[in-house]
Scaffold this active site. Structure first.
Site, short mmCIF file in Angstrom:
data_model
loop_
_atom_site.label_atom_id
_atom_site.label_comp_id
_atom_site.label_asym_id
_atom_site.label_seq_id
_atom_site.Cartn_x
_atom_site.Cartn_y
_atom_site.Cartn_z
N LYS A 230 1.11 -1.20 -0.18
CA LYS A 230 0.07 0.35 0.00
C LYS A 230 1.13 1.45 0.11
O LYS A 230 1.89 1.26 0.52
CB LYS A 230 -0.47 -0.12 1.10
CG LYS A 230 -2.34 1.03 1.34
CD LYS A 230 -3.26 0.42 2.49
CE LYS A 230 -3.69 1.82 2.55
NZ LYS A 230 -4.89 1.71 3.61
N SER B 34 -9.53 1.65 3.03
CA SER B 34 -9.01 2.19 2.24
C SER B 34 -7.89 2.07 1.49
O SER B 34 -7.32 2.47 0.34
CB SER B 34 -8.25 3.28 2.91
OG SER B 34 -7.29 2.82 3.59
N SER C 99 -9.92 -0.39 7.42
CA SER C 99 -9.44 -0.72 5.98
C SER C 99 -8.74 -1.50 5.59
O SER C 99 -8.32 -1.59 3.63
CB SER C 99 -8.13 0.90 5.72
OG SER C 99 -9.06 1.92 5.55
N1 GLN Z 1 -13.40 4.00 5.65
C1 GLN Z 1 -12.52 4.51 7.38
C2 GLN Z 1 -12.58 6.03 6.99
O1 GLN Z 1 -12.16 6.32 5.94
C3 GLN Z 1 -11.55 3.62 7.31
C4 GLN Z 1 -9.89 3.80 7.03
C5 GLN Z 1 -8.69 3.23 7.41
O2 GLN Z 1 -9.43 2.46 7.99
N2 GLN Z 1 -7.88 3.35 7.20
O3 GLN Z 1 -11.40 6.77 8.22
#
Ligand code: GLN
Length: 486
Positions: free
Chosen positions: A73, A148, A172
């Protein structure tokens, strides 16, 4: 190929150490880019790493991940490679050092390959918040792979790499794993070093693997878990390796089913899979126990206060001056900051910085941040109570199947609700593993369903064991239908 087969081929000399990684680089450049999952593939750094690996193998080193390509990532640092976090402001930034997890992987013989697309600074649930375009779900390219870590999940599901690293602040790793039919682990907070992970919510962030199978995820976990003094929150607790006991019996294991994670608010097809998995585990000798995590309904407001508060502080360093992209037409320092951040940061990131700054500002701190921290304690106590009755918890990962690209982009609140069943684990610091439970048909196409296993702090090995039983019950890892990417 599984990691085990891949490493065996290298060990026995059937294939050259670098061949799987070169293959992976080709696949990332073709199918991976087509999916919008890949930001960069650096062939030069890969060639150098392959050379080093070959000489280590020649010198007789025994390497548990010899020649295993690992997708990364774009918020995890690999020396000399792009580190953009899906953001314009870091578009030109290159990592000056390796993250701790990368050091561990390389020491074990793995080959980091490819920089994978993500929501900007890991803020999002669909990988549509990337400055470099959205990422598609290989099961149905009109749908999101989740976010994400959508790029990481998409390239594993598409078979470009056997495994990729993601990060999980509120879901994420797990939500994209559920949406792509892959296995994803969010480790216990403090289990995997955050050194070299670009910070989002420092009290929530963890790095973890996204893999095709439970065994592959366990192999990566065993290599990256453990103490690192460069992360002050890294735990000194001994690591229980996950691989050795993976196939042990789960007879007698108490499986808690949290009412909130199988509620009628979920897509009924997802709920049905949780029930089916629970019955499989029961048939293997596990005991099912109904439990409750009554504060789950506060997870989203709590998470979005804590995460944005921490983000507003962490992201202050991205000023376009120390590193990254600087606006050309600013003629004083303040204008320079404002322009760099105004042009370099996307809409969702700006929204979070504003939200977080507001929650921390004097006069509002007590009403928002302080209260969120109290509710965070209540969420952790929910887990303590549940784990006094159960060894692991089993439930849904997401309330819905993978939604369509564009479906939630105009409504941030709807997007936030995608994390309703994942954010609590980060707030409480407990580990959670997502395992596929087959597919369901939607518009005549199979879409994967991913179940979530949660355990007390440092119970990863147990989660993997339960996950392995679920993977077996659903007849092994999922495979993309032939021609899905044609
Ligand atoms: N979808 C969540 C957010 O937008 C979690 C994101 C993540 O775990 N990095 O913050």
């Amino acid at each position: 190929m599984s990691i085990d087969e891949l490493v065996n081929n290298v060990r026995t000399g059937r294939t050259r150490a670098g061949s799987a990684a070169v293959h992976a680089a080709d696949a990332l450049d073709a199918a991976g880019r087509q999916l919008g999952a890949v930001l960069d593939v650096n062939r030069e750094t890969l060639a150098q790493r392959i050379q080093t690996l070959e000489s280590r193998l020649k010198a007789g080193e025994e390497l548990p991940l010899a020649g295993v390509p690992v997708g990364i990532k774009d918020n995890i640092a690999v020396t000399g490679e792009r580190l953009s976090c899906g953001s314009r402001i870091l578009e030109t930034h290159r990592a000056p050092y390796n993250a701790h997890v990368i050091e561990r992987l390389i020491a074990a013989g793995a080959l980091p390959v490819g920089r994978l697309n993500m929501d900007e600074f890991a803020m999002g649930s669909s990988t549509e918040n990337s400055a470099f375009g959205p990422c598609k779900n290989p099961w149905d390219t009109t749908r999101t792979p989740g976010g994400s870590s959508g790029g990481s999940a998409a390239v594993v599901a598409a078979g470009c790499v056997p495994v990729a690293l993601g990060s999980d602040t509120g879901g994420s790793i797990r939500q994209p794993a559920a949406f792509t039919g892959t296995v994803g682990l969010k480790p216990t907070y403090g289990r995997v070093s955050r050194f070299g992970l670009v910070a989002f919510g420092s009290s929530l962030d963890q790095i973890g693997p996204i893999a095709r199978s439970v065994a592959d995820a366990a192999r990566i976990y065993d290599v990256i878990a453990g103490r690192d003094q460069r992360d002050a929150t890294s735990s000194a607790e001994a690591v229980e390796a996950a691989l050795p006991g993976l196939d042990d019996s789960i007879a007698g294991m108490r499986i808690g089913i949290p009412a909130e994670y199988v509620s009628d608010a979920l897509d009924p097809r997802i709920k049905a899979r949780v029930d089916e998995a629970a019955r499989h585990l029961e048939a293997l000798g596990a005991k099912l126990v109904p439990v409750s995590l009554p504060h789950t309904k506060y997870a989203i407001p709590t998470y979005y206060i804590v995460a944005t508060a921490e983000a507003s502080s962490n992201l202050a360093r991205h000023d376009g001056i120390h590193q990254g992209v600087r606006a050309k037409d600013a003629n004083d320092l303040l204008a320079c900051y404002l322009k760099n951040r105004g042009q370099g940061l996307g809409k969702e990131v700006q929204r979070r910085i504003l939200l977080g700054t507001f929650c921390l500002s004097s006069g509002y701190y007590e009403a928002y941040y302080d209260r969120a921290m109290r509710v965070r304690t209540l969420l952790a106590r929910d887990f303590d109570a549940a784990f006094s009755q159960a060894d692991v918890l089993l439930g849904a990962t997401t309330p819905t199947l993978p939604f369509r690209l564009g479906e939630k982009t105009s409504d941030p609140l709807q997007m936030y609700l995608a994390d309703i069943l994942t954010a609590s684990a980060n707030l409480a610091g407990v580990p959670a593993l997502v395992v596929p439970a087959g597919t369901v048909l939607e518009d005549n196409r199979p879409l994967p369903v991913g179940l979530q296993l949660l355990g007390p702090a440092f119970s990863e090995a147990r989660l993997f064991r339960a996950g392995q039983a679920i993977e077996r019950a659903f007849k092994g890892p999922l495979t993309l239908p032939a021609g899905a990417l044609a």
